[in-house]
Scaffold this active site. Sequence first.
Site, PDB file in Angstrom:
ATOM      1  N   GLY A  45      -6.120  60.645 -26.100  1.00 25.62           N
ATOM      2  CA  GLY A  45      -7.343  59.930 -25.764  1.00 25.62           C
ATOM      3  C   GLY A  45      -8.317  60.894 -25.104  1.00 25.62           C
ATOM      4  O   GLY A  45      -7.901  61.897 -24.516  1.00 25.62           O
ATOM      5  N   GLN A  50     -15.431  63.220 -19.982  1.00 25.02           N
ATOM      6  CA  GLN A  50     -14.603  64.425 -20.002  1.00 25.02           C
ATOM      7  C   GLN A  50     -15.243  65.571 -20.783  1.00 25.02           C
ATOM      8  O   GLN A  50     -14.778  66.696 -20.720  1.00 25.02           O
ATOM      9  CB  GLN A  50     -13.219  64.121 -20.575  1.00 25.02           C
ATOM     10  CG  GLN A  50     -12.402  63.211 -19.685  1.00 25.02           C
ATOM     11  CD  GLN A  50     -11.041  62.971 -20.282  1.00 25.02           C
ATOM     12  OE1 GLN A  50     -10.865  62.094 -21.120  1.00 25.02           O
ATOM     13  NE2 GLN A  50     -10.066  63.771 -19.874  1.00 25.02           N
ATOM     14  N   CYS A 105      -3.629  64.170 -17.784  1.00 25.68           N
ATOM     15  CA  CYS A 105      -5.038  64.045 -18.146  1.00 25.68           C
ATOM     16  C   CYS A 105      -5.568  65.418 -18.546  1.00 25.68           C
ATOM     17  O   CYS A 105      -5.278  66.406 -17.869  1.00 25.68           O
ATOM     18  CB  CYS A 105      -5.824  63.494 -16.953  1.00 25.68           C
ATOM     19  SG  CYS A 105      -7.583  63.322 -17.257  1.00 25.68           S
ATOM     20  N   LEU A 106      -6.340  65.475 -19.619  1.00 28.08           N
ATOM     21  CA  LEU A 106      -6.874  66.748 -20.085  1.00 28.08           C
ATOM     22  C   LEU A 106      -7.815  67.384 -19.059  1.00 28.08           C
ATOM     23  O   LEU A 106      -7.970  68.606 -19.036  1.00 28.08           O
ATOM     24  CB  LEU A 106      -7.598  66.563 -21.426  1.00 28.08           C
ATOM     25  CG  LEU A 106      -6.714  66.092 -22.584  1.00 28.08           C
ATOM     26  CD1 LEU A 106      -7.542  65.889 -23.847  1.00 28.08           C
ATOM     27  CD2 LEU A 106      -5.563  67.046 -22.840  1.00 28.08           C
ATOM     28  N   HIS A 147      -6.191  54.068 -19.416  1.00 24.49           N
ATOM     29  CA  HIS A 147      -6.446  55.396 -18.845  1.00 24.49           C
ATOM     30  C   HIS A 147      -7.851  55.867 -19.230  1.00 24.49           C
ATOM     31  O   HIS A 147      -8.617  56.327 -18.377  1.00 24.49           O
ATOM     32  CB  HIS A 147      -5.382  56.381 -19.350  1.00 24.49           C
ATOM     33  CG  HIS A 147      -5.566  57.776 -18.861  1.00 24.49           C
ATOM     34  ND1 HIS A 147      -4.736  58.345 -17.921  1.00 24.49           N
ATOM     35  CD2 HIS A 147      -6.479  58.740 -19.174  1.00 24.49           C
ATOM     36  CE1 HIS A 147      -5.135  59.593 -17.683  1.00 24.49           C
ATOM     37  NE2 HIS A 147      -6.190  59.854 -18.436  1.00 24.49           N
ATOM     38  N   GLU A 148      -8.203  55.730 -20.512  1.00 26.36           N
ATOM     39  CA  GLU A 148      -9.524  56.178 -20.970  1.00 26.36           C
ATOM     40  C   GLU A 148     -10.629  55.281 -20.406  1.00 26.36           C
ATOM     41  O   GLU A 148     -11.708  55.757 -20.049  1.00 26.36           O
ATOM     42  CB  GLU A 148      -9.585  56.229 -22.495  1.00 26.36           C
ATOM     43  CG  GLU A 148      -8.600  57.196 -23.136  1.00 26.36           C
ATOM     44  CD  GLU A 148      -8.607  58.590 -22.530  1.00 26.36           C
ATOM     45  OE1 GLU A 148      -9.683  59.086 -22.140  1.00 26.36           O
ATOM     46  OE2 GLU A 148      -7.524  59.197 -22.425  1.00 26.36           O
ATOM     47  N   HIS A 151     -11.760  56.304 -17.082  1.00 26.15           N
ATOM     48  CA  HIS A 151     -12.708  57.430 -17.089  1.00 26.15           C
ATOM     49  C   HIS A 151     -14.159  56.960 -17.127  1.00 26.15           C
ATOM     50  O   HIS A 151     -15.011  57.517 -16.443  1.00 26.15           O
ATOM     51  CB  HIS A 151     -12.455  58.357 -18.284  1.00 26.15           C
ATOM     52  CG  HIS A 151     -11.417  59.393 -18.035  1.00 26.15           C
ATOM     53  ND1 HIS A 151     -11.536  60.362 -17.059  1.00 26.15           N
ATOM     54  CD2 HIS A 151     -10.222  59.628 -18.641  1.00 26.15           C
ATOM     55  CE1 HIS A 151     -10.469  61.140 -17.078  1.00 26.15           C
ATOM     56  NE2 HIS A 151      -9.652  60.712 -18.025  1.00 26.15           N
TER      57      HIS A 151
END
Length: 195
Positions: A45, A50, A105-106, A147-148, A151
């Site tokens: 995701g 991000q 997380c990226l 999670h996304e 963000h």
Amino acid sequence: MILPIVAYGDPVLRKKAEPITPDYPGLDELIENMFETMYGASGVGLAAPQIGRSIRLFVVDATPFADDEDLSEAEQERLKSFKQPFINPEILEETGDEWAFNEGCLSIPGVNEDVFRCPNIKIKYQDADFNEHIEEFDGLLARVIQHEYDHIEGVLFTDKLSSLKKRIIKNKLGNISKGKVNADYRMRFPDIKLR
């Protein structure tokens, strides 16, 4: 085109993102670039903040989870074919007993912790053609979406940790924002000044 991923500490990750309209410039290309960026970083995701854009958009491709033998065949099948952009999403309901899953997380490479989330969600969103959908998701797919979604609300998974866990990872987080981290994808660090 693969875009740099914004690292922990950048203010864009803390803003509540703005809705977009069908005339948002270059939206199709942006969605394509977000998927490419996510794949390049081995993610499932990626949210627009991000990549430095404070808009209500995220993409999900849960295919990598389809091989998890702990999942039911039905869930494996659903994950196998799930690839979707979510535009202007709004979570309407989160239900069920919270369960823990190890998340990463990226934007926060090298930090993984157990996070508790509800197993079922109901979400309203628009697809790439701005058609509105109201759908229910459960299990891992619900978790990735939650999670996304966090963000675009300016929330990171580390916010959901206990105060003890937060203290334990505080130095790691500080190092990430300074670029003192190994990530095998392009990143943009808030505390590195360009000369």
